[in-house]
Write an enzyme that holds these catalytic residues in place. Sequence first.
Site, short mmCIF file in Angstrom:
data_model
loop_
_atom_site.label_atom_id
_atom_site.label_comp_id
_atom_site.label_asym_id
_atom_site.label_seq_id
_atom_site.Cartn_x
_atom_site.Cartn_y
_atom_site.Cartn_z
N SER A 103 0.82 -1.21 0.00
CA SER A 103 0.00 0.00 0.00
C SER A 103 0.86 1.26 0.00
O SER A 103 2.02 1.26 0.41
CB SER A 103 -0.91 0.01 1.23
OG SER A 103 -0.14 0.26 2.39
N CYS A 125 -1.61 -4.78 -9.36
CA CYS A 125 -1.11 -3.40 -9.33
C CYS A 125 -1.23 -2.75 -10.69
O CYS A 125 -1.13 -1.54 -10.82
CB CYS A 125 0.32 -3.33 -8.83
SG CYS A 125 1.27 -4.80 -9.13
N GLY A 164 4.23 1.84 2.21
CA GLY A 164 5.42 2.16 1.42
C GLY A 164 6.01 3.50 1.83
O GLY A 164 7.23 3.63 2.01
N GLU A 186 6.93 -0.26 -4.44
CA GLU A 186 5.91 -0.19 -5.48
C GLU A 186 4.59 -0.09 -4.73
O GLU A 186 4.25 -0.97 -3.95
CB GLU A 186 5.99 -1.46 -6.32
CG GLU A 186 5.12 -1.41 -7.55
CD GLU A 186 4.55 -2.76 -7.87
OE1 GLU A 186 5.30 -3.74 -7.98
OE2 GLU A 186 3.31 -2.85 -7.97
#
Lengths: 534, 534
Positions: free
Chosen positions: A241, A302, A245, A265
């Site tokens: 998330s 993603c 992150g 990421e």
Amino acid sequence: MFSGHNYIGFTPGSQGEKKLKVFSTARQDFLPEDFSVATDDEIQVATEKAAAAFDVYKKIDSDQRAAFLETIAEEISNLGDKLIQRAILETGLTEARLTGERARTMNQLRMFANLLREGSWVEAVIDPAMPDRKPLPRADLRKMLLPIGPVVVFGASNFPFAFSTAGGDTASALAAGCPVIVKAHSSHLGTNELVATAIIAAAKKTGMPDGVFSFLIGEGGKLGQALAKHPAIKAIGFTGSYKAGMSLYKTATSERAVPIPVYAEMSSINPVLVLPEKIEASADAVAAQLSASITLGVGQFCTNPGLIFVIDQPITETFISKLSNQLAAVPEATMLNQTICKSYYTGRGKITHEKGVKTVFLGEDAGNSFKGSPGLFEVNAIDFISNNDLQNEIFGPASLVIRCSDQAQLIQALHSVHGQLTATVFGTPGDIRDYKDCVNILVEKCGRLVFNSVPTGVEVCHAMIHGGPFPATTDGRTTSVGAEAIKRFVRPVCFQDCPEDFLPDALKDSNPLGIMRKVDGVYVTATRFQEQEH
Amino acid sequence: MFSGHNYIGFTPGSQGEKKLKVFSTARQDFLPEDFSVATDDEIQVATEKAAAAFDVYKKIDSDQRAAFLETIAEEISNLGDKLIQRAILETGLTEARLTGERARTMNQLRMFANLLREGSWVEAVIDPAMPDRKPLPRADLRKMLLPIGPVVVFGASNFPFAFSTAGGDTASALAAGCPVIVKAHSSHLGTNELVATAIIAAAKKTGMPDGVFSFLIGEGGKLGQALAKHPAIKAIGFTGSYKAGMSLYKTATSERAVPIPVYAEMSSINPVLVLPEKIEASADAVAAQLSASITLGVGQFCTNPGLIFVIDQPITETFISKLSNQLAAVPEATMLNQTICKSYYTGRGKITHEKGVKTVFLGEDAGNSFKGSPGLFEVNAIDFISNNDLQNEIFGPASLVIRCSDQAQLIQALHSVHGQLTATVFGTPGDIRDYKDCVNILVEKCGRLVFNSVPTGVEVCHAMIHGGPFPATTDGRTTSVGAEAIKRFVRPVCFQDCPEDFLPDALKDSNPLGIMRKVDGVYVTATRFQEQEH
């Protein structure tokens, strides 16, 4: 079948009294096994072992490192069906999907093994001495990439193999010569444990040092923060998330004596541009492709297409309704975990209250059984541009159509889009000519630009970039998938007038590895360098 | 001769009422000219112009960009002696040094021009489609490096040409395809202005867009912070103090909506290891080399050797006294500016009060005439290890000898050393074998490891790494000198199934640039790819 251990290097560790259980959305209940939360002492020992292992591991030659990676792949394969069955229980994903993902994960390990054997990835560059140069002689200068040190990897929930314990971050860091400490994702602890044992078995079989791999279990941010702050840790790989992150990024950049790189990421909503001629020619096909991509893996990718830009024309309404019908035909399906399922319905609920947002289709809320149903929304470009909240990721099978009155408005809307992993253009050759400016804006926004197919499906290959400008990642100069991912865990070192004995093999005159190198500005093989210089 | 203008793109700007004058340490007085501090409005227009110029500049082909860089070199050459004379006045450096530095700066621009013409630096990678692959077809995937956007460059005081207005950061960012805004260093504003006009003349002659280069004058952190926070800015290149570098790093990583990379080269004290056999064999020669390196340019080099590690043996005392005598023979000389001179004597003064530090030689304090005289100190390894303050950079002609009782203590001391631009080993082949562990520790600490010569003198070439672990820089994965410096200002983008028309030239099937590319994992030239694929 499950020990519930951490692995402190090769040593199982269960000192902690605190235990975790996995909640299975597929079974709609907790699974019986206990997994032991790592203690502060276990965390400390794992980092010490990683630091000590680095001194050994970085000197192990490429062939042996390649054998280690290939043996990990074999050991994963040897886990057989029990790995797949456990992953089904823990993630709710289908057997077909998980079997495919396991193959991809093993191929990824083998790709890095091949990259190591080929060897040019170290970017060896040699500028030989010029003792007679005027006004000053030139020293002998040789540089190459060397491993950065112990790396912490945070597994993702949505790819229990490919972005988890032995996923891309682990594979690329180990390939680079860096020991890895994996922080297990608490949604699939049994899957993690099986894969961790495969890595440890491979490390032992191929003679790798104790500490080259550790595996720690912890709750939420506590373990993660402890690792991110630890002085022995030199880089972080993360998929998850935005909030988690950014918390790691903040720690790594401002709460350490020595900042370290964070490859997180985080958040991507993957804009798709459906251009006028294409929509006229292929409304059905594009709607079908997009619907399949939006709902693939219950939208838990993603690269899931979360924004669809269209220009208002007579067929637009028809296209949206075709897409809506396609989505309506996709049944609800089990999501990865309780949090993701809850967030999905919360996010989907919120967006319906945003200014100008119209619900096109809303599948029934199946959150009680942890299942996700599709949603489709639309908004005009002006409301989209003025509301950043419409770019919050809704992780699941939902998408937002942005209707633009003309190209000028589309350009404005695209300028307002945040950084993304991918952007996609559906367009005829004529469309791409006519909307070149729009496509050029997308180039600036993403790490991968897809033409006339969907962004889901990330090939593991040399040319792949799975990265992109912030907030898609914290470091848009890198990729977490594909051969280039190894470059995240190295740094260049230059050797000046270094005795041949002490030079790494990649930089020796004799080029014992036979790799391509840049010598005096020219890319050459061993033979050519020898011809030139000897 | 000096307008005192900022350059907002091609437009001179002097809206501000605030003016700066340059203090000449050579003349020991302020120089007469007024230089206009950029207003908020001028800063804003410069960033807007840079953003607009990026859209044009990034599409300009490599040959034209190369011509722009070469023309900058020519225009600098055309400035002739007035540039050198002004730089002497503003920096106190000698004519010989400045003439050499100017040549290096022009060569650097030409090196990047050659790199652009050769073209492989974009790291083009092509994985052709495999439509018949089972179980899934592979898309056509092609990636390359693309410019990141407008870059802010902060000039350094100690290299008025090579690390300033048209220095390595500017040259590499322009080469990459990024517009540049230079924040002029206030210690050599006249020199800056001349070079800025050379860049602007070159930009106009070669048809570059207005805004490809701007030049702003400001005080201390105010202008720098305004630029570092601006959303249009995509990266920062900086050379200077730890404090200023970290302030930019903090802003760039935590005070922007979108964090950006900061390449700050900050603080390095460049450890030198003088090993036992070498010291026995060549005490005079090593002492002479080190003395020359410590005092080169009045010690105002980022690669200045500030730590000298020796092992106690009978000859050690002799070696230290030889070095001391050599240093004592070097006359005091004019330093770059008042701040540096003052900091030098403050730092030199402070270290004498640190626990266990003994003054070996201390030249007379010539701070009143802004001249620096050499200093040499010594400390034992135990006191060195326990006191981080001994690793604060003393920018000037001073160095600290660390006496170690044996190899074990040397290893401990080396482990405690911070990240560095360079590390140096003076050793015979036998020494290097015997002290391999020590040399290996140095590899981990630096960006460049030098054998049997001094770290000062940074070659501009393909293999150079002028970077290193924190706190030497904020990003040890990069270099600010040499061909690889261009990689700081790019990011990779992958094109999936992209029509040939829309592909950048570097990725087209026909390889119109004739560059080396990696195709299906193999490095090939145009011909080979065509043979394979067509």
